[in-house]
Design an enzyme around this catalytic site. Structure first.
Site, PDB file in Angstrom:
ATOM      1  N   HIS A  23       5.123  -4.979  10.508  1.00 45.11           N
ATOM      2  CA  HIS A  23       5.548  -4.142  11.870  1.00 45.11           C
ATOM      3  C   HIS A  23       5.430  -5.228  12.835  1.00 45.11           C
ATOM      4  O   HIS A  23       4.946  -6.291  13.048  1.00 45.11           O
ATOM      5  CB  HIS A  23       4.238  -3.266  12.320  1.00 45.11           C
ATOM      6  CG  HIS A  23       4.237  -1.989  11.423  1.00 45.11           C
ATOM      7  ND1 HIS A  23       5.012  -0.964  11.739  1.00 45.11           N
ATOM      8  CD2 HIS A  23       3.274  -1.908  10.421  1.00 45.11           C
ATOM      9  CE1 HIS A  23       4.995   0.202  10.765  1.00 45.11           C
ATOM     10  NE2 HIS A  23       3.626  -0.548  10.007  1.00 45.11           N
ATOM     11  N   HIS A  28      -7.417  -1.289   5.764  1.00 47.10           N
ATOM     12  CA  HIS A  28      -6.157  -0.239   6.292  1.00 47.10           C
ATOM     13  C   HIS A  28      -6.393   0.992   5.331  1.00 47.10           C
ATOM     14  O   HIS A  28      -6.333   1.896   5.919  1.00 47.10           O
ATOM     15  CB  HIS A  28      -4.838  -1.083   6.520  1.00 47.10           C
ATOM     16  CG  HIS A  28      -3.829  -0.231   6.854  1.00 47.10           C
ATOM     17  ND1 HIS A  28      -3.784   0.462   8.044  1.00 47.10           N
ATOM     18  CD2 HIS A  28      -2.785   0.206   6.257  1.00 47.10           C
ATOM     19  CE1 HIS A  28      -2.536   1.148   8.265  1.00 47.10           C
ATOM     20  NE2 HIS A  28      -2.089   0.886   6.963  1.00 47.10           N
ATOM     21  N   HIS A  83       0.858  -1.232  -0.010  1.00 46.85           N
ATOM     22  CA  HIS A  83      -0.017  -0.026  -0.096  1.00 46.85           C
ATOM     23  C   HIS A  83       1.043   1.290   0.052  1.00 46.85           C
ATOM     24  O   HIS A  83       2.129   1.235   0.039  1.00 46.85           O
ATOM     25  CB  HIS A  83      -1.007   0.019   1.189  1.00 46.85           C
ATOM     26  CG  HIS A  83      -0.392   0.190   2.564  1.00 46.85           C
ATOM     27  ND1 HIS A  83       0.428  -1.090   3.055  1.00 46.85           N
ATOM     28  CD2 HIS A  83      -0.564   1.163   3.348  1.00 46.85           C
ATOM     29  CE1 HIS A  83       0.680  -0.384   4.193  1.00 46.85           C
ATOM     30  NE2 HIS A  83       0.051   0.566   4.632  1.00 46.85           N
ATOM     31  N   HIS A  93       1.516   4.032   2.164  1.00 47.63           N
ATOM     32  CA  HIS A  93       1.997   4.744   3.044  1.00 47.63           C
ATOM     33  C   HIS A  93       3.312   4.954   3.136  1.00 47.63           C
ATOM     34  O   HIS A  93       3.920   4.147   2.603  1.00 47.63           O
ATOM     35  CB  HIS A  93       1.483   3.960   4.603  1.00 47.63           C
ATOM     36  CG  HIS A  93       0.052   4.134   4.910  1.00 47.63           C
ATOM     37  ND1 HIS A  93      -0.601   3.459   5.680  1.00 47.63           N
ATOM     38  CD2 HIS A  93      -0.828   5.065   4.325  1.00 47.63           C
ATOM     39  CE1 HIS A  93      -1.985   3.695   5.679  1.00 47.63           C
ATOM     40  NE2 HIS A  93      -2.020   4.668   4.944  1.00 47.63           N
ATOM     41  N   ASP A 138       0.018  -3.986   6.265  1.00 45.30           N
ATOM     42  CA  ASP A 138      -0.463  -3.523   7.369  1.00 45.30           C
ATOM     43  C   ASP A 138      -2.023  -3.982   7.351  1.00 45.30           C
ATOM     44  O   ASP A 138      -2.771  -3.384   7.972  1.00 45.30           O
ATOM     45  CB  ASP A 138      -0.641  -2.172   7.547  1.00 45.30           C
ATOM     46  CG  ASP A 138       0.634  -1.401   7.712  1.00 45.30           C
ATOM     47  OD1 ASP A 138       1.559  -2.281   7.982  1.00 45.30           O
ATOM     48  OD2 ASP A 138       1.007  -0.122   7.448  1.00 45.30           O
ATOM     49  N   ASP A 171       5.933   4.831   5.117  1.00 42.96           N
ATOM     50  CA  ASP A 171       6.497   3.675   5.681  1.00 42.96           C
ATOM     51  C   ASP A 171       6.730   2.540   5.139  1.00 42.96           C
ATOM     52  O   ASP A 171       7.162   1.288   5.425  1.00 42.96           O
ATOM     53  CB  ASP A 171       6.470   3.560   7.285  1.00 42.96           C
ATOM     54  CG  ASP A 171       4.930   3.145   7.547  1.00 42.96           C
ATOM     55  OD1 ASP A 171       4.101   3.397   6.795  1.00 42.96           O
ATOM     56  OD2 ASP A 171       4.905   2.522   8.629  1.00 42.96           O
ATOM     57  N   HIS A 172       6.166   2.375   3.639  1.00 38.50           N
ATOM     58  CA  HIS A 172       6.075   1.296   2.811  1.00 38.50           C
ATOM     59  C   HIS A 172       6.834   1.596   1.378  1.00 38.50           C
ATOM     60  O   HIS A 172       7.153   0.702   0.898  1.00 38.50           O
ATOM     61  CB  HIS A 172       4.678   0.668   2.888  1.00 38.50           C
ATOM     62  CG  HIS A 172       4.318   0.087   4.179  1.00 38.50           C
ATOM     63  ND1 HIS A 172       4.019  -1.335   4.402  1.00 38.50           N
ATOM     64  CD2 HIS A 172       3.919   1.090   5.277  1.00 38.50           C
ATOM     65  CE1 HIS A 172       3.488  -1.064   5.755  1.00 38.50           C
ATOM     66  NE2 HIS A 172       3.368   0.139   6.318  1.00 38.50           N
TER      67      HIS A 172
HETATM   68 ZN   LIG Z   1       0.008   1.343   6.531  1.00 42.19          ZN
END
Ligand SMILES: [Zn+2]
Length: 261
Positions: free
Chosen positions: A176, A119, A61, A63, A138, A65-66
């Site tokens: 995570h 998410h 996805h 975001h 996530d 931090d990905h």
């Molecule tokens: Zn995320």
């Protein structure tokens, strides 16, 4: 003739506060994917240390931090970037837009793309059937699930309900290290679940020693993850939702987890 089952070497790279990047490598064809590269530098270092060359980025996805390492890795390695077609405008450097049911070839291995909104609306998972490996970003965590930042409880429940039907031996490569906090919450809902108590002891011990608790197996999640257990009588009792529909129980677990400190 049947092919050898497991193909991929999978390397786990802890980055940022609690993220994991994964490298999946086919030692025969040397195809190598980075799954959700939050940062480029740790990926480049790991590639270098192993003598691997990056061929794919697989994003679950959009975001930050990905996808934070996408552009640098693409520039440095000329890899192809895969992600949801729906996230085309939000995933930096996206080359191949994916939809539900698409297949991604990684050397001798193949991943089926599962659309798992909740998410985010565009969230996808990569299901490497022969390797029994699921890269779920996530969506599903060890003893937890992702927050509803773009989708509804109904969507997320539908997504999790699909994932829980995969083979119990499936390894869940989530993005995570949230397991310990997730487990503390889970115990408040099912204090009498012996599998959960046992697992928490193992998780606490692993964290004391600084070891990852990820990947877990789907079978463990089915026995301990409250987001996959809306049919549990104890869970329903704790929530005052005896006999309620799974989606309703799921939504209440999610609501309580959002408030859990
Ligand atoms: Zn995320």
């Amino acid at each position: 003739m049947r092919e050898e089952a497991a193909v991929l070497d999978i390397l786990q790279i802890p980055v940022l506060q609690d993220n994991y990047i994964y490298l999946a490598h086919d030692p025969v064809t040397r195809a190598t994917a980075a799954v959700d590269p939050a940062e480029a530098a740790p990926v480049l270092a790991a590639l270098d240390a192993n003598g691997w060359t990056l061929t794919h980025i697989l994003n679950t996805h959009h975001h930050w931090d990905h996808v934070g390492g996408n552009l640098t890795l693409k520039r440095e390695t000329r890899c192809l970037v895969f992600g949801a077609e729906r996230d085309r405008n939000d995933i930096p450097g996206l080359d191949v837009g994916l939809n539900e049911g698409d297949m991604v070839e990684l050397g001798r291995s193949r991943a089926q793309v599962l659309a798992v909104p909740g998410h985010t609306q565009g969230h996808i998972a990569y299901w490497f059937r022969d390797d029994l490996a699921l890269f779920c970003g996530d969506t599903l965590f060890a003893m937890g699930c992702g927050r509803l930042l773009g989708g509804t409880a109904e969507q997320m429940w539908h997504s999790l309900d699909r994932l829980r039907a995969l083979p119990p031996d499936t390894r869940l490569y989530c993005a995570h290290e949230y397991t310990q906090t997730n487990g503390r919450f889970a115990v408040t809902l099912e204090p009498e679940n012996p599998a959960l108590t046992r697992r928490m002891e193992q998780v606490d011990e692993a964290r004391r020693q600084g070891r990852p608790t990820v990947p877990s197996k789907l079978g463990e999640e089915l026995a301990t993850n409250p987001f996959l257990r809306p049919e549990s009588a104890e869970l329903q009792r704790t929530l005052g939702l005896e006999g309620a529909a799974p989606v309703r129980v799921f939504a209440e677990v999610r609501r309580r987890k959002d408030a859990f400190r």
